[in-house]
Design an enzyme around this catalytic site. Structure first.
Site, PDB file in Angstrom:
ATOM      1  N   LYS A  42     -15.568  30.265 -30.835  1.00 11.32           N
ATOM      2  CA  LYS A  42     -16.067  31.584 -30.426  1.00 11.32           C
ATOM      3  C   LYS A  42     -17.555  31.570 -30.065  1.00 11.32           C
ATOM      4  O   LYS A  42     -17.978  32.217 -29.107  1.00 11.32           O
ATOM      5  CB  LYS A  42     -15.775  32.612 -31.519  1.00 11.32           C
ATOM      6  N   ASP A 255     -14.132  36.749 -26.395  1.00 11.33           N
ATOM      7  CA  ASP A 255     -15.399  36.013 -26.263  1.00 11.33           C
ATOM      8  C   ASP A 255     -16.074  36.345 -24.936  1.00 11.33           C
ATOM      9  O   ASP A 255     -17.307  36.479 -24.868  1.00 11.33           O
ATOM     10  CB  ASP A 255     -15.154  34.500 -26.353  1.00 11.33           C
ATOM     11  N   LYS A 288      -7.419  33.549 -15.748  1.00 11.26           N
ATOM     12  CA  LYS A 288      -7.446  32.073 -15.616  1.00 11.26           C
ATOM     13  C   LYS A 288      -7.008  31.431 -16.927  1.00 11.26           C
ATOM     14  O   LYS A 288      -7.130  32.039 -17.989  1.00 11.26           O
ATOM     15  CB  LYS A 288      -8.874  31.610 -15.294  1.00 11.26           C
TER      16      LYS A 288
END
Ligand code: RIB
Length: 311
Positions: A42, A255, A288
């Site tokens: 993260k 994130d 993605k």
């Protein structure tokens, strides 16, 4: 304070991701369709998101003296992330995350933090000058918790606002909430932090209010594709709608949101606009595959923002 400078103290782990038609049940073995190794964790993901947008990023993390650690350093260099404060642990391996993603882009993750669970006070203090000049400090709960505490102390000493992404959930002292300018739990983390159910909008609002009452100046509850909710002195619960995107992989979307928010705040974008921006960064990241490699560029975010404005 240096505009556009984001300081991150957080985890780096190698993501080992398999895609399968469905996630295995306990005891079940399923065939995967693809497998990839990539930069994750993260802290590193949020640093990468901010750097791809154009922020100057200083990162404190720790990796092992192994092949995955070398890949991490290559990743930071390629993403223009300052590597001066990346510690190397001679005993612990680089952390790893075993990730499975199914056809509906749902995921499950087992993270073993490894080297980044052994960050020492002096390894953070070594970066004190960088922290002191940053516009914002970003941290999460994926390292050892005392490293987070030392980061909060240093940020307080230098009066730099802190964005705490309380992920993955770990029990933290409520005092910490008073030290952070922004806290960004998702629904699960908000429920764990408040001991309240967070399934409906009303419940999300009640949990956000509780975190605000405990002391967090700006509570930003992320709601996945539904967007996010802001609770602060000015807005006692303002919802920001999410964008509808064709999701390929939602791992790392949180994130992306946090990195995007940090970038916008470090550039003095007003909070409500910064949240629209962060929502867009998070939405683009799900289009993605992967985590760090899915973070969008500023150009992609700006294009999407003008497409949304034209609707
Ligand atoms: O938030 C997603 C990240 O969490 C992944 O990259 C994985 O490394 C886990 O730490």
């Amino acid at each position: 304070m240096k505009k556009n400078h984001v300081f991150v103290m957080g985890s780096y782990v190698t993501d080992l991701t398999a895609r399968a038609s469905h996630l295995p049940k306990p005891g079940e073995t399923v065939f995967g369709q693809t497998f990839r190794t990539g930069a994750g964790g993260k802290g590193s993901n949020q640093a990468t998101a901010a750097a791809r947008l154009g922020a100057e990023v200083s990162l404190v993390t720790k990796v092992g003296n192994d092949a995955f650690g070398k890949l991490a350093l290559e990743h930071f260099k390629a993403e223009n992330i300052d590597t001066a404060n990346i510690a190397i642990d001679e005993e612990q391996p680089t952390g790893s995350a075993l990730i499975a993603v199914d056809d509906h882009s749902e995921n499950m993750i087992v993270v073993t933090a490894g080297a980044c669970s052994t960050i020492k006070r002096e390894e953070i203090e070594r970066a004190e000058e960088k922290l002191a000049e940053a516009a914002i400090v970003v941290t999460q709960l994926e390292t050892n918790l005392d490293a987070v505490e030392w980061t909060l102390e240093l940020a307080e000493k230098h009066q730099v606002p802190v964005l705490l992404n309380p992920a993955p959930y770990q029990s933290i002292p409520s005092e910490w909430l008073k030290k952070v300018a922004y806290i960004t739990p998702n629904e699960t983390e908000a429920a764990q932090l408040t001991d309240l159910p967070v399934e409906s909008e009303e419940e999300a609002l009640a949990a956000a209010e509780k975190l605000y009452q405990i002391g967090a100046a700006n509570v930003i509850l992320t709601l996945g594709k539904k967007g996010c909710l802001l609770y602060n002195e000015e807005y006692k619960g303002k919802f920001f709608k999410g964008l509808t995107m064709k999701a390929v992989d939602t791992t790392g979307a949180g994130d992306a949101f946090n990195g995007g928010l940090a970038y916008a705040l470090a550039n003095e974008v007003p909070l409500t606009e910064a949240l629209e921006f962060a929502n867009t960064v998070g939405a683009l990241a799900v289009t993605k595959e992967g985590t760090a490699q899915a973070m969008p560029s500023l150009e992609e975010v700006e294009k999407q923002l003008s497409r949304s404005a034209a609707l």
